[in-house]
Motif scaffolding. Structure first.
Motif, PDB file in Angstrom:
ATOM      1  N   ILE A  16       0.849  -1.189   0.000  1.00  0.00           N
ATOM      2  CA  ILE A  16       0.000   0.000   0.000  1.00  0.00           C
ATOM      3  C   ILE A  16       0.887   1.242   0.000  1.00  0.00           C
ATOM      4  CG2 ILE A  16      -1.780   1.286   1.227  1.00  0.00           C
ATOM      5  CD1 ILE A  16      -2.737  -1.320   2.439  1.00  0.00           C
ATOM      6  N   ASP A  20      -2.120   5.205  -2.591  1.00  0.00           N
ATOM      7  CA  ASP A  20      -3.202   4.255  -2.328  1.00  0.00           C
ATOM      8  C   ASP A  20      -3.998   4.667  -1.098  1.00  0.00           C
ATOM      9  OD1 ASP A  20      -2.275   2.737  -4.473  1.00  0.00           O
ATOM     10  OD2 ASP A  20      -1.096   1.403  -3.188  1.00  0.00           O
ATOM     11  N   LEU A  24      -7.938   5.368  -0.937  1.00  0.00           N
ATOM     12  CA  LEU A  24      -8.838   4.631  -0.050  1.00  0.00           C
ATOM     13  C   LEU A  24      -9.632   5.584   0.843  1.00  0.00           C
ATOM     14  CD1 LEU A  24      -6.467   1.705   1.034  1.00  0.00           C
ATOM     15  CD2 LEU A  24      -8.418   1.546  -0.538  1.00  0.00           C
ATOM     16  N   ARG A  52      -3.160  -0.198 -11.758  1.00  0.00           N
ATOM     17  CA  ARG A  52      -3.104  -0.077 -10.297  1.00  0.00           C
ATOM     18  C   ARG A  52      -4.455  -0.383  -9.650  1.00  0.00           C
ATOM     19  NH1 ARG A  52      -0.221  -1.683  -6.453  1.00  0.00           N
ATOM     20  NH2 ARG A  52      -0.388  -0.475  -4.528  1.00  0.00           N
ATOM     21  N   LEU A  56      -5.134  -3.256  -6.793  1.00  0.00           N
ATOM     22  CA  LEU A  56      -5.783  -3.013  -5.502  1.00  0.00           C
ATOM     23  C   LEU A  56      -7.028  -3.869  -5.348  1.00  0.00           C
ATOM     24  CD1 LEU A  56      -5.428   0.881  -5.277  1.00  0.00           C
ATOM     25  CD2 LEU A  56      -4.057  -0.858  -4.095  1.00  0.00           C
ATOM     26  N   LEU A  61      -8.712  -4.569  -1.617  1.00  0.00           N
ATOM     27  CA  LEU A  61      -8.848  -3.203  -1.117  1.00  0.00           C
ATOM     28  C   LEU A  61      -9.923  -2.434  -1.864  1.00  0.00           C
ATOM     29  CD1 LEU A  61      -5.055  -2.440  -0.708  1.00  0.00           C
ATOM     30  CD2 LEU A  61      -6.720  -2.612   1.154  1.00  0.00           C
ATOM     31  N   GLY A  85     -10.442  -3.089   2.007  1.00  0.00           N
ATOM     32  CA  GLY A  85     -10.444  -1.634   2.051  1.00  0.00           C
ATOM     33  C   GLY A  85     -11.272  -1.119   3.204  1.00  0.00           C
TER      34      GLY A  85
END
Length: 285
Positions: A16, A20, A24, A52, A56, A61, A85
């Motif tokens: 992470i 990121d 999030l 990307r 994730l 996430l 996430g």
């Protein structure tokens, strides 16, 4: 080998990045963003963005959904927090960790929400401001509050679709966004100004209410209605096809359009009802 969805949350941490974490947190605050919106917010190349986001997603996430487009094809991917996430954001914000079932239900309710289009349009407004600021160092979106955050901070006196502070070369303008999709009568739309007038009286905050409308015709009709109201609350309008940072805002009672940064704005006085100041009277951004 990178961790998988079934691995523990701690195993994901080395993968992470700081970008990121910003992504999030933004999804935690604003629920859903499209691929294009995330591209403009965080990435230079679209392909890098797509790679990307899928990485994730593989880590649990993020999650995504999209619907069929009327007439053929598909709508863009809409991205939300995945279960990991939600777990990560719960830990970061000192909240109770959600179960997998809770995360799944959150996703399902969001994707099926009839107000989804309205949420995406509301977020688009702020994405455009953020994208403008990426290209112009003198500009900055220093505050982006969701409807829930704004309602909480202003003690539910008002419930705008969003609230922000926009700064350009030392001038900071506050605003409330009312993103209009045409689903409400214009009489009901103008009726929302009564609560903003109450906030001015209670907290002395006097920010313009921005009505972002789907068509020029609806904008013209709204201005006709506004002529019959008191000018206690500053109001300006523009349409969805306009860049909100530019000279596109038509204040009520005028004939010339101005920039967002040129609209009148009063941050108010340090009072308990005014979230712009801390207990020592220091202005917060």
């Amino acid at each position: 080998m990178p961790p998988t969805l079934s691995d523990g949350l701690l195993a994901i941490y080395p993968h992470i990045t700081s970008r990121d974490r910003q992504l999030l947190q933004l999804l935690d605050d604003h629920q859903v963003l499209t691929t294009d919106q995330l591209h403009r917010l965080f990435f230079l190349a679209r392909r890098t963005c797509q790679i990307r986001l899928n990485e994730l997603r593989a880590l649990g996430l993020l999650d995504r959904f999209r619907f069929a487009r009327d007439g053929g094809g598909s709508q863009p991917w809409h991205w939300t927090l995945g279960h990991n996430g939600h777990r990560f954001q719960a830990a970061a914000n000192n909240r109770t960790e959600p179960t997998a079932r809770t995360s799944r239900q959150t996703m399902q309710r969001l994707s099926a929400n009839p107000n989804l289009t309205h949420q995406v349009i509301t977020n688009e407004f702020f994405v455009r401001l953020s994208a403008y600021a990426r290209r112009h160092p003198e500009a900055q979106l220093t505050r982006w509050w969701s409807e829930a955050t704004a309602a909480r901070q202003f003690r539910r006196t008002i419930t705008p679709d969003g609230h922000g502070l926009w700064s350009v070369t030392g001038t900071t303008v506050g605003f409330y966004l009312e993103a209009d999709t045409g689903s409400e009568s214009l009489t009901k739309v103008t009726g929302k100004l009564d609560k903003y007038a109450e906030l001015i009286r209670r907290a002395s905050v006097r920010y313009p209410v921005l009505f972002w409308l789907g068509s020029q015709q609806r904008e013209e009709h709204l201005h006709r209605l506004l002529r019959g109201r008191r000018g206690e609350v500053p109001v300006a309008t523009a349409t969805h096809d306009a860049d909100p940072a530019g000279a596109v805002w038509l204040p009520a009672g005028t004939t010339g359009r101005v920039r967002l940064a040129d609209l009148p704005s009063d941050h108010g006085e340090p009072r308990a009802e005014n979230p712009n100041f801390d207990d020592d009277g220091v202005f917060l951004v």
